[in-house]
Design an enzyme around this catalytic site. Structure first.
Site: not given
Length: 283
Positions: A174, A187
């Site tokens: 990400s 995350y």
């Protein structure tokens, strides 16, 4: 489809794509050219979002698909329909990648159905926003790491004995790994681990002719964010802070997964592609 023998716990994530408005765009944007003809791919988190778009594009390029998902039966069935509409075979496997036992079963069922595995796409993930680090519970911390990075280890461990020279692994990291995220501490930490895992695994497997790369999407319109993966404040302007000025669509990310899986990327391993709307990152 396989029912889970074990209890799966999930806080409404990633959510139903069938209930999302506007609908994410998963449709491939161009005709196929047989770049994955005869290949078999396992795609985790393939029922919706980026996973669905990757499954659709892989199928258009000639691959049969094992669609791995955790909760949303209707979305998984729709992805299966999409793959089959491209003239390819598909199976759905309902399983939690955070369980080593279930990851072994995913591979076993894929081998039973298709006889081999050529491509593994580690796409499944979850995120839970918290404004303060003290708000992150032990249960949430463990669960986020279990799904996002432990699951990749488990999937690779299960599939490794069956991968031959020429196989490819593509992991989903990400943009948050590179620029951070004040509301997604756990995350973004897992995404950093995924990038390091990708680079290290690429060196571990290169002598066997297996390439390992990753894709680091920016803000993409999938069920994950509007169904609880982002705060209301963030959703109000989701994707507007990118240079392009909008969130991306799943079918704008899928071509990166295709490129890394096919022979076009035969000289690439340990690398990360960045479909992120123009955000400049180093790495």
């Amino acid at each position: 489809m396989t029912d889970n023998a074990e209890m799966i716990h999930e806080d409404g994530l990633p959510g139903h794509e069938s209930q999302l408005e506007p609908k994410p765009e998963w449709q491939p944007r161009y005709s196929g050219s047989g770049r994955l003809a005869g290949k078999v791919a396992i795609i985790t988190g393939a029922d919706s979002g980026i996973g669905r778009a990757v499954a659709a594009l892989y199928a258009r390029e000639g691959a049969d698909i094992a669609i791995v998902y955790i909760l949303e039966d209707d979305d998984a069935a729709e992805t299966k329909r999409i793959v089959e509409s491209e003239g390819r075979r598909a199976i759905t496997i309902k399983a939690d990648v955070g369980s080593r036992k279930m990851c072994s079963r995913i591979v076993e069922e894929t081998l039973t159905a298709f006889g081999k595995v050529d491509i593994l796409v580690n796409n499944a993930g979850e995120q839970h926003p918290d404004k303060e680090i003290t708000d992150i519970t032990e249960e949430q911390l463990l669960r986020t790491f279990q799904t996002n990075i432990f699951g990749m280890f488990y999937m690779v461990q299960a599939v490794r004995p069956h991968l031959k020279s020429g196989a490819a692994i593509v992991n989903c990291t990400s943009v948050t790994m590179y620029k951070g995220s004040r509301e997604l501490l756990d995350y973004s930490s897992t995404k950093g681990a995924i990038t390091a895992f990708t680079r290290s695994l690429s060196e571990n497997l290169i002598e066997h002719g297996i390439r390992v790369n990753a894709v680091a999407p920016g803000p993409i319109w999938t069920p994950l964010n509007p169904c609880g993966g982002a705060s209301e404040e963030k959703l109000a302007t989701f994707g507007e802070d990118t240079p392009i000025g909008r969130p991306g669509q799943p079918n704008e990310v899928a071509p990166s997964f295709l490129f890394l899986a096919c022979e076009d990327a035969s000289y690439m391993t340990g690398q990360v592609l960045h479909p992120n709307g123009g955000i400049i990152v180093n790495g």
